[in-house]
Design a protein around this motif. Structure first.
Motif, PDB file in Angstrom:
ATOM      1  N   HIS A  21       1.806  -4.007  -2.908  1.00  0.00           N
ATOM      2  CA  HIS A  21       1.384  -3.430  -4.187  1.00  0.00           C
ATOM      3  C   HIS A  21       0.017  -2.767  -4.069  1.00  0.00           C
ATOM      4  O   HIS A  21      -0.216  -1.711  -4.663  1.00  0.00           O
ATOM      5  CB  HIS A  21       1.374  -4.508  -5.272  1.00  0.00           C
ATOM      6  N   GLU A  22      -0.885  -3.362  -3.309  1.00  0.00           N
ATOM      7  CA  GLU A  22      -2.201  -2.752  -3.079  1.00  0.00           C
ATOM      8  C   GLU A  22      -2.050  -1.436  -2.317  1.00  0.00           C
ATOM      9  O   GLU A  22      -2.734  -0.459  -2.624  1.00  0.00           O
ATOM     10  CB  GLU A  22      -3.116  -3.704  -2.318  1.00  0.00           C
ATOM     11  N   ARG A  23      -1.166  -1.415  -1.332  1.00  0.00           N
ATOM     12  CA  ARG A  23      -0.946  -0.173  -0.570  1.00  0.00           C
ATOM     13  C   ARG A  23      -0.411   0.938  -1.465  1.00  0.00           C
ATOM     14  O   ARG A  23      -0.850   2.084  -1.374  1.00  0.00           O
ATOM     15  CB  ARG A  23       0.000  -0.411   0.606  1.00  0.00           C
ATOM     16  N   ILE A  24       0.527   0.601  -2.348  1.00  0.00           N
ATOM     17  CA  ILE A  24       1.091   1.590  -3.263  1.00  0.00           C
ATOM     18  C   ILE A  24       0.001   2.162  -4.166  1.00  0.00           C
ATOM     19  O   ILE A  24      -0.129   3.381  -4.315  1.00  0.00           O
ATOM     20  CB  ILE A  24       2.224   0.967  -4.106  1.00  0.00           C
ATOM     21  N   LEU A  25      -0.803   1.285  -4.774  1.00  0.00           N
ATOM     22  CA  LEU A  25      -1.854   1.757  -5.670  1.00  0.00           C
ATOM     23  C   LEU A  25      -2.920   2.526  -4.908  1.00  0.00           C
ATOM     24  O   LEU A  25      -3.411   3.547  -5.389  1.00  0.00           O
ATOM     25  CB  LEU A  25      -2.468   0.594  -6.454  1.00  0.00           C
ATOM     26  N   TRP A  26      -3.271   2.085  -3.724  1.00  0.00           N
ATOM     27  CA  TRP A  26      -4.298   2.773  -2.939  1.00  0.00           C
ATOM     28  C   TRP A  26      -3.861   4.208  -2.635  1.00  0.00           C
ATOM     29  O   TRP A  26      -4.635   5.145  -2.800  1.00  0.00           O
ATOM     30  CB  TRP A  26      -4.582   2.002  -1.650  1.00  0.00           C
ATOM     31  N   ARG A  27      -2.611   4.382  -2.207  1.00  0.00           N
ATOM     32  CA  ARG A  27      -2.098   5.735  -1.954  1.00  0.00           C
ATOM     33  C   ARG A  27      -2.164   6.584  -3.219  1.00  0.00           C
ATOM     34  O   ARG A  27      -2.553   7.745  -3.184  1.00  0.00           O
ATOM     35  CB  ARG A  27      -0.668   5.690  -1.433  1.00  0.00           C
ATOM     36  N   ALA A  28      -1.776   5.999  -4.345  1.00  0.00           N
ATOM     37  CA  ALA A  28      -1.780   6.731  -5.610  1.00  0.00           C
ATOM     38  C   ALA A  28      -3.206   7.091  -6.040  1.00  0.00           C
ATOM     39  O   ALA A  28      -3.450   8.207  -6.506  1.00  0.00           O
ATOM     40  CB  ALA A  28      -1.084   5.908  -6.687  1.00  0.00           C
ATOM     41  N   LEU A  29      -4.151   6.178  -5.877  1.00  0.00           N
ATOM     42  CA  LEU A  29      -5.537   6.458  -6.244  1.00  0.00           C
ATOM     43  C   LEU A  29      -6.119   7.572  -5.381  1.00  0.00           C
ATOM     44  O   LEU A  29      -6.879   8.414  -5.867  1.00  0.00           O
ATOM     45  CB  LEU A  29      -6.401   5.202  -6.116  1.00  0.00           C
ATOM     46  N   ARG A  30      -5.764   7.588  -4.117  1.00  0.00           N
ATOM     47  CA  ARG A  30      -6.279   8.620  -3.212  1.00  0.00           C
ATOM     48  C   ARG A  30      -5.694   9.989  -3.532  1.00  0.00           C
ATOM     49  O   ARG A  30      -6.273  11.000  -3.163  1.00  0.00           O
ATOM     50  CB  ARG A  30      -5.989   8.231  -1.771  1.00  0.00           C
ATOM     51  N   GLU A  31      -4.562   9.999  -4.226  1.00  0.00           N
ATOM     52  CA  GLU A  31      -3.919  11.272  -4.561  1.00  0.00           C
ATOM     53  C   GLU A  31      -4.185  11.704  -5.999  1.00  0.00           C
ATOM     54  O   GLU A  31      -3.607  12.684  -6.454  1.00  0.00           O
ATOM     55  CB  GLU A  31      -2.415  11.154  -4.324  1.00  0.00           C
ATOM     56  N   LEU A  32      -5.049  10.987  -6.702  1.00  0.00           N
ATOM     57  CA  LEU A  32      -5.386  11.408  -8.061  1.00  0.00           C
ATOM     58  C   LEU A  32      -5.935  12.829  -7.996  1.00  0.00           C
ATOM     59  O   LEU A  32      -6.808  13.122  -7.189  1.00  0.00           O
ATOM     60  CB  LEU A  32      -6.462  10.501  -8.668  1.00  0.00           C
ATOM     61  N   PRO A  33      -5.433  13.718  -8.848  1.00  0.00           N
ATOM     62  CA  PRO A  33      -5.870  15.112  -8.787  1.00  0.00           C
ATOM     63  C   PRO A  33      -7.206  15.342  -9.489  1.00  0.00           C
ATOM     64  O   PRO A  33      -7.336  16.200 -10.340  1.00  0.00           O
ATOM     65  CB  PRO A  33      -4.735  15.843  -9.510  1.00  0.00           C
TER      66      PRO A  33
END
Length: 131
Positions: A21-33
């Motif tokens: 779950h941390e990996r999923i959120l981390w990827r998403a946070l890094r891709e915030l536009p």
């Protein structure tokens, strides 16, 4: 108080052993536009290591699994959150199941915490380093 080197070593260890779950959120946070949105993961703050931290907004994001429902763990979480809030940080919590069920809703809530509303224009964030 735990020494800085021990907290940093703990943070490194936690970064190396992230949950799915941390990996999923981390990827998403890094891709915030959003230009300038900068998050750190497993960041040491005071005597604690937090899951995600945006220094520019003093925003902490914590992910909780089912074991956080247990009385002792929930009590430690409340004490920890109270300490962080007294130090001027804002803490938002998500259950791991929220990451899996509706990641977009989680990201929307984070965006609102960063910028004040869903319709707010994203402005580059800058944090001042302590000297």
């Amino acid at each position: 108080m735990v020494s800085t080197s021990i907290r940093r070593a703990t943070a490194r260890k936690l970064r190396a052993n992230t949950t799915p779950h941390e990996r999923i959120l981390w990827r998403a946070l890094r891709e915030l536009p959003v230009d300038g949105t900068h998050f750190r993961r497993q960041a040491p703050i005071g005597p604690y290591v937090v899951d995600f931290f945006c220094p520019a907004k003093r925003l902490i994001i914590e992910l909780d699994g089912g074991h956080h429902n247990e009385d002792e763990t929930a009590h430690r979480d409340r004490e920890r959150q109270a300490w962080l809030e007294r130090e001027g940080y804002r803490v938002i919590r998500f259950w791991n199941s929220e990451i899996t069920a509706d990641l977009n809703a989680v990201l929307e809530r984070i965006y609102v915490e960063l910028y004040g509303s869903r319709d707010a224009e994203a402005v580059p964030l800058k944090h001042l380093r302590r000297r």
